[in-house]
Design an enzyme around this catalytic site. Structure first.
Site, PDB file in Angstrom:
ATOM      1  N   LYS A 174       0.586  -1.445  -0.322  1.00  0.00           N
ATOM      2  CA  LYS A 174      -0.219  -0.136   0.020  1.00  0.00           C
ATOM      3  C   LYS A 174       1.295   1.778   0.019  1.00  0.00           C
ATOM      4  CE  LYS A 174      -3.812  -2.550   0.314  1.00  0.00           C
ATOM      5  NZ  LYS A 174      -4.486  -2.127  -1.243  1.00  0.00           N
ATOM      6  N   ASP A 203      -0.015  -0.124  -4.445  1.00  0.00           N
ATOM      7  CA  ASP A 203      -1.132   0.219  -4.580  1.00  0.00           C
ATOM      8  C   ASP A 203      -2.270   1.480  -3.870  1.00  0.00           C
ATOM      9  OD1 ASP A 203      -4.253   0.422  -4.447  1.00  0.00           O
ATOM     10  OD2 ASP A 203      -5.039  -2.359  -3.681  1.00  0.00           O
ATOM     11  N   GLU A 229      -1.400   0.852  -9.007  1.00  0.00           N
ATOM     12  CA  GLU A 229      -2.897   0.635  -8.713  1.00  0.00           C
ATOM     13  C   GLU A 229      -3.703   2.187  -8.415  1.00  0.00           C
ATOM     14  OE1 GLU A 229      -3.675  -3.560  -7.910  1.00  0.00           O
ATOM     15  OE2 GLU A 229      -5.390  -2.643  -6.604  1.00  0.00           O
ATOM     16  N   GLU A 255     -10.858  -2.473  -9.918  1.00  0.00           N
ATOM     17  CA  GLU A 255     -11.368  -2.838  -8.731  1.00  0.00           C
ATOM     18  C   GLU A 255     -12.591  -2.139  -8.740  1.00  0.00           C
ATOM     19  OE1 GLU A 255      -8.393  -2.290  -6.129  1.00  0.00           O
ATOM     20  OE2 GLU A 255     -10.275  -1.715  -4.505  1.00  0.00           O
ATOM     21  N   ASP A 278     -13.334  -7.613 -10.464  1.00  0.00           N
ATOM     22  CA  ASP A 278     -13.046  -7.964  -9.496  1.00  0.00           C
ATOM     23  C   ASP A 278     -14.152  -8.796  -9.639  1.00  0.00           C
ATOM     24  OD1 ASP A 278     -14.742  -9.080  -6.826  1.00  0.00           O
ATOM     25  OD2 ASP A 278     -12.552  -7.990  -6.300  1.00  0.00           O
ATOM     26  N   HIS A 305      -8.816  -8.133  -9.352  1.00  0.00           N
ATOM     27  CA  HIS A 305      -8.804  -8.015  -8.619  1.00  0.00           C
ATOM     28  C   HIS A 305      -9.790  -8.728  -7.215  1.00  0.00           C
ATOM     29  CE1 HIS A 305     -10.244  -5.427  -4.877  1.00  0.00           C
ATOM     30  NE2 HIS A 305      -9.049  -5.325  -4.599  1.00  0.00           N
ATOM     31  N   GLU A 342      -4.467 -12.247  -7.251  1.00  0.00           N
ATOM     32  CA  GLU A 342      -4.114 -12.023  -5.547  1.00  0.00           C
ATOM     33  C   GLU A 342      -4.831 -11.974  -4.266  1.00  0.00           C
ATOM     34  OE1 GLU A 342      -6.051  -8.544  -4.964  1.00  0.00           O
ATOM     35  OE2 GLU A 342      -5.122  -8.058  -3.366  1.00  0.00           O
TER      36      GLU A 342
HETATM   37 MG   LIG Z   1      -6.652  -1.827  -4.507  1.00  0.00          MG
END
Ligand SMILES: [Mg+2]
Length: 388
Positions: A174, A203, A229, A255, A278, A305, A342
């Site tokens: 992150k 991300d 991302e 996503e 997703d 995702h 993922e």
């Molecule tokens: Mg994400």
């Protein structure tokens, strides 16, 4: 064969001191919306809808609006049912909760259709390109307090090493909460901890505006980041285009996008290098196949995702198995020429304990099941334990 019943399950696990943070949200609990569809000959299909928000609105859409339309219908026609449900709810549900509800139903219907045919979903979709899928660990979130950078860096160093020690060749971390400089410090420590050969993905959870994302992308270039991302909010298509044009790192996103219409704009609009539908959000397997076709035609890689319960991971495994290499190659080993899956590594019993067969990471990969449908058995004891 007819649909006899459709039952919503809302699952909840408070995280207590395991609460974690992205640039946008605290995660004090895990929750999942699952739907169980049963047929008159005793087949049971499972689906999941939504990944990020509360489960109750998705349950309300299914229970009050969509389920009554499906009782007595043939469950082995998921594409036809998708089109009918979408057309019915178009005027009030083009994005968000209604599409998450349709996603859950669609996944469960493909599960049933596969079981009825005696075939895994990947075979119902036309065949798989691989029987195991390289997984990437998602981790290195933010702690509750982030004013003590040295202690954050020490914890990150330790956490990042645990992923490589357990066999992951790819790690997604992150960014987007701290200053650009501080987040670069975090990434440097992570890169140092995992070594030069591990694929690093970042991300931002749409934490930047375009100008900051472009600066961040340039600052990250020496760290060999494979994709960036959600650099900017999902509605900011112009921002995506700017970031893609002016930062050196491939841009990923999708996503928070819904159906072929949302993805048409994202992909044809030149917003992303890697598109991330997703399954539990975009409209299930049916919408996934549309996205895959668009992406392929535009030279965009599809890397779904997934962040939810074991049902969502199982659905993603089926879908990723059917994604061709991008582009085709005679020697399919190049990293990111093949889709990956993922595999979030933060505490989630709904992912790790819900299914009879647990997900096992072997040589950094997860196996694609050969059993009919999704190939899963949901554990009733875990369902009861976490039902709310
Ligand atoms: Mg994400």
């Amino acid at each position: 064969m007819k649909i006899r019943s459709i039952t919503s399950h809302l699952l909840r696990v408070p995280l207590g001191d395991k609460t974690f943070y992205s640039s946008q949200a605290a995660f004090p609990e895990r929750n999942s919306y699952l739907v169980r569809i049963e047929t008159d000959n005793g087949l049971v299909g499972w689906g999941e809808g939504g990944q990020y928000g509360p489960a109750e609105p998705v349950a309300a859409c299914v229970d009050a609006v969509l389920a009554p339309r499906l009782i007595g219908r043939d469950p082995t026609e998921p594409v036809r049912i998708w089109e009918e449900l979408y057309a019915f709810s178009r005027d009030f549900g083009q994005r968000g909760t209604y599409i998450e509800a349709i996603s859950a139903i669609d996944i469960a219907l493909w599960d049933i259709a596969g079981q009825a045919a005696g075939l895994p979903v990947w075979k119902m979709l036309g065949g798989r390109f691989r029987d195991k899928i390289t997984a990437y660990a998602t981790g290195c979130y933010y702690p509750e307090k982030f004013d003590d950078l040295p202690s954050i860096l020490r914890a990150l160093e330790e956490e990042a090493s645990t992923y490589t020690n357990s066999g992951f060749g790819l790690l997604k971390v992150k960014i987007g909460l701290l200053s650009l400089k501080q987040d670069i410090e975090r990434l440097k420590v992570i890169r140092q901890a995992v070594g030069p050969d591990i694929g690093l993905l970042v991300d931002a959870n749409h934490g930047y505006n375009a100008a900051s994302a472009i600066r961040m992308g340039r600052m990250m270039e020496p760290l060999d980041v494979l994709f960036f991302e959600e650099p900017v909010p999902p509605e900011d298509r112009d921002g995506y285009r700017k970031v893609r044009a002016e930062n050196p790192i491939p841009v990923a996103g999708g996503e928070c996008d819904f159906t072929r219409y949302g993805f048409r704009d994202l992909i044809a609009g030149g917003c992303v290098d890697v598109v991330q539908p997703d399954l539990a959000v975009c409209g299930g397997f049916t919408a996934f196949t549309h996205v895959l076709g668009f992406a392929n035609a535009y030279g965009v890689a599809t890397v779904p995702h997934v962040w939810g319960s074991g049902v969502a991971v199982a659905a993603a495994l089926q879908a990723v198995a059917t994604i061709p290499a991008f582009p085709h190659t005679a020697n399919p080993i190049a990293l990111l020429n093949q889709p990956v899956i993922e595999f979030d590594r933060k505490h989630n019993p709904l992912r790790d304990d819900l299914l009879q067969d647990r997900f096992v990471l072997e040589d950094g990969c997860l196996a694609v099941p050969d059993k009919p449908g999704l190939g899963i058995t949901v554990r009733e004891d875990i369902l009861t334990k976490y039902s709310s």
